[in-house]
Design an enzyme around this catalytic site. Sequence first.
Site, PDB file in Angstrom:
ATOM      1  N   LYS A  45       0.771  -1.065   0.107  1.00  0.00           N
ATOM      2  CA  LYS A  45      -0.037  -0.098  -0.017  1.00  0.00           C
ATOM      3  C   LYS A  45       0.735   1.141   0.028  1.00  0.00           C
ATOM      4  CE  LYS A  45      -3.221   2.793   0.515  1.00  0.00           C
ATOM      5  NZ  LYS A  45      -4.193   3.272  -0.330  1.00  0.00           N
ATOM      6  N   CYS A  87      -3.481  10.437   1.708  1.00  0.00           N
ATOM      7  CA  CYS A  87      -2.626   9.269   1.503  1.00  0.00           C
ATOM      8  C   CYS A  87      -1.383   9.555   0.740  1.00  0.00           C
ATOM      9  CB  CYS A  87      -3.462   8.463   0.693  1.00  0.00           C
ATOM     10  SG  CYS A  87      -4.958   7.631   1.177  1.00  0.00           S
TER      11      CYS A  87
END
Length: 433
Positions: free
Chosen positions: A213, A267
């Site tokens: 991720k 993010c």
Amino acid sequence: MPFDICVLGLGYIGLPTASIFATKGKRVLGVDVVPAVVDTINHGKIHIEEPDLDVLVRAAVQSGNLRAAGTPQPAGAFIIAVPTPFNTAGDGRKTPDLSYVEAAARSLAPVVAAGNLVILESTSPVGTTERVRDWLADELRRAGSPLDATRDLLFAHCPERILPGQMLRELVSNDRIAGGLTPPAAERARQLYATFCTAEIFATDARTAELAKLTENAFRDVNIAFANELSLVCERTGVDVWELIALANRHPRVKILQPGPGVGGHCIAVDPWFIVDAAPEQARLIRTAREVNDAKPHHVIAQVLEAAGKITGGAGNATGGAGKKVTVAALGLAFKANVDDLRESPAVEIVNELAKHTAAGGEKPLQLLAVEPHIRALPAKLAAGGVELAALENALARADIVLLLVDHAAFRAVQPAALAGKTLIDTRGFWHR
Ligand SMILES: NC(=O)c1ccc[n+]([C@@H]2O[C@H](COP(=O)([O-])OP(=O)(O)OC[C@H]3O[C@@H](n4cnc5c(N)ncnc54)[C@H](O)[C@@H]3O)[C@@H](O)[C@H]2O)c1
């Protein structure tokens, strides 16, 4: 009877996830520490903006399968989807803030039972799933519980890749990774997400899933940094960056992204720091990319001050001339197009800094109008800095400088006539494209 699933954190990730499980027949308890969030969801309403999420949450609540509460209750599986921001140390070093994850993990101790699956969905540094197990084990020990977290519970990391604005579609159609602390944990997690995910779900170990991720977002950040650096090179060399990139991208193996005013959001602007923190000597390119992207808002600020200086006749800043305030219409505050999410937004940083800007004489030479169709009120720091939330037409009519910061679809309606005679600073190449 225990719930099937208990989701901790009902924000952009936890709420759609909890709701979609509920509409697939799972009995879901959503948990959030903010009472207003719990209340809103129990009324079948939502507190965040995301296309069609209101319909999904209403359906989930009305079906009786989704309920919200302030504390966890027994369930077969627990999904932790709480924030994972970073802290900035005095020397500028960015370190992961795992306090929300730790609190969520510890809060499970009174309700977990043997055989439960605990999934960490929050984007996390490598090794965090092991820490979730250890925090929970510690809490169980303190409570005198006979449960042994390693022996009796299953732990997995299942990161989320959905894109704000397209969350409900991507939740179902994106491939996923299920990384277990043990292979049975990965398999249980894989089976759980297969409830609604129609794409492939790849089982792996938790550390690989954690780094996967982070890698995805660091890859995006490095590529955006390349485009942002090019935009500076182009400015220096008198080349139009938008045309340059369009032409270079005609090469069959080149796909340069678009530059912008910086990189924001929860993010891409955050996750690469978790890699840099874990391997500072090795992650040199990833760190530099973060620095390039973080420097871009300051460049935009300098562009606006220079333009303002030209308007008032000052030399390279907004101080000179007849004392007239220069009005800047900043179009967009969100971190990306067509969302209401202002977290880590470079547009907010730019507007905030410009609003605070004071000239040599101490006066504030700029009047900031912010146009953000996706919010109803300005963030407190902007309001306190004298920024005015304005409607698009009103802001354009009053502006000396039009600063395009976010390529919201709502700004497509702007007619060239509305921009005539204004100084345009288009950080997204929106009107160029
Ligand atoms: N937003 C995105 O697009 C996105 C995409 C992929 C991954 N992620 C990751 O998902 C995680 C969650 O992000 P988000 O955008 O949903 O955050 P968010 O801030 O929208 O929601 C988090 C929620 O968790 C609640 N919370 C905090 N501590 C809690 C606790 N101990 N127990 C229960 N609830 C608690 C907060 O009140 C908040 O409502 C983060 O790690 C983020 O990096 C986000």
